[in-house]
Design a protein around this motif. Structure first.
Motif: not given
Length: 349
Positions: A271-276
């Motif tokens: 997952p992306t940092y932004k999504d997490l």
């Protein structure tokens, strides 16, 4: 027929039989991942007559286009040079609006994009990134779509025959013993006394079921089983997309809050940092937070970007004791802290 047309046909004849030649979006489906999103179900046909389904997000279309543009787009579109090609345009990003409506509106444009992309010179169809985009992965082949509206032929209306009502007393079910508020669309909201009809077991602690015309997952500890699931479904072999669960912790001066976040994603996803970050803010209802993981020496390491997420996942693969976790639990864990709290880090000189 011109010399160029003859040359193009000759090049096409020499292409491998598994090269995609057409691709059409058959439907969209919602995925309850770290961030809920819609992806496109695409029917791909190959030169050799093969036909299969793949599942792609708009983000993957956009990344493919950027990759091809960097390699093949000519500096002067009016005068393309050797090994360059004028690429079709891709619909732009949309940041605000209903996600389902956005996905539906993109279908005609993305169909046109894929048609023009696969109609480019034969040599470009051999590009690795393009072939991987249209390649049917193991995950693609194992997933069963819920519907394929745009591939279904038009038929005459027929009289609807009502099916007999389900025997509710014979269905696997449970009664909610406590109120439960879900942390996202994947999780049900339960009220004490409600009866949940069970669909399958997600893991040792979570079940999937239906209540009030809503389907989702919930912790088994909040319910009393009235009639258990059949043995096959109790082992997690029921229908539907499998859930993967992430163990996460909120570390505060007053203690530790532990949560299991279950998502419809494969364990191999990065997952992306932004999504997490967005998901953890939603789970713990705190905005000013930082994401962390523990390294091999058990020290907290702060995550700042996608590269840090990749490092966390890579380090988790070689960590001992991974066989002790459930088979559908991510091998990495998130430790969430308040942004201003630096006392959690090992800063000894």
């Amino acid at each position: 027929m011109s010399l160029q047309q003859i040359r193009d046909e000759s090049d096409f004849d020499q292409l491998p039989h598994n090269i995609p030649i057409t691709a059409t979006i058959a439907d969209i489906e919602e995925v309850k991942g770290f961030i809920d999103y819609y992806r496109f179900i695409i029917e791909v046909k190959t030169k050799g007559g093969g036909k299969y389904l793949i599942y792609r997000r708009y983000r993957e279309f956009f990344n493919l286009h950027q990759n091809l543009e960097a390699k093949y787009s000519p500096e002067n579109p009016d005068r393309p040079g050797p090994n360059t090609c004028k690429l079709p345009s891709i619909p732009g990003k949309i940041f605000i609006g209903n996600k389902q409506e956005i996905a539906e509106s993109r279908i005609p444009e993305l169909n046109t994009y894929m048609k023009r992309l696969l109609g480019l010179p034969a040599w470009l169809l051999l590009d690795d990134s393009l072939r991987m985009f249209f390649y049917q992965t193991e995950q693609d082949s194992e997933h069963q779509p819920r519907a394929l509206r745009r591939l279904r032929p038009r038929t005459r209306k027929v009289k609807t025959v009502k099916s007999p009502k389900m025997d509710l007393l014979s269905s696997p079910r449970a009664e909610a013993m406590f109120d439960f508020r879900g942390n996202g669309k994947a999780e049900l909201n339960l009220k004490r006394g409600e009866v949940i009809f069970l669909l399958r077991r997600v893991n040792a602690d979570w079940l999937e079921g239906t209540v009030n015309n809503q389907t989702g997952i919930f912790p088994e500890s909040f319910v009393k089983i009235i009639k258990p699931l059949p043995e096959s479904d109790s082992e997690g072999e029921g229908g539907g997309r499998p859930y993967s669960c992430l163990r996460c912790f909120l570390l505060t001066p007053s203690g530790v809050d532990t949560r299991d976040v279950c998502v419809q994603e494969d364990l191999s996803i990065q997952p992306t940092y932004k999504d997490l970050l967005a998901r953890m803010r939603d789970v713990f209802k705190v905005d000013d937070i930082a994401l962390n993981y523990r390294d091999h020496e058990r020290d907290l390491i702060r995550i700042l970007d996608d590269d840090d997420v990749q490092l966390m996942i890579r380090e988790s693969r070689g960590r001992p004791g991974k066989d002790d976790r459930p088979v559908n639990q991510f091998p990495w864990q998130l430790h969430v802290t308040l942004t201003s709290d630096l006392s959690v880090y090992n800063v000894e000189a």
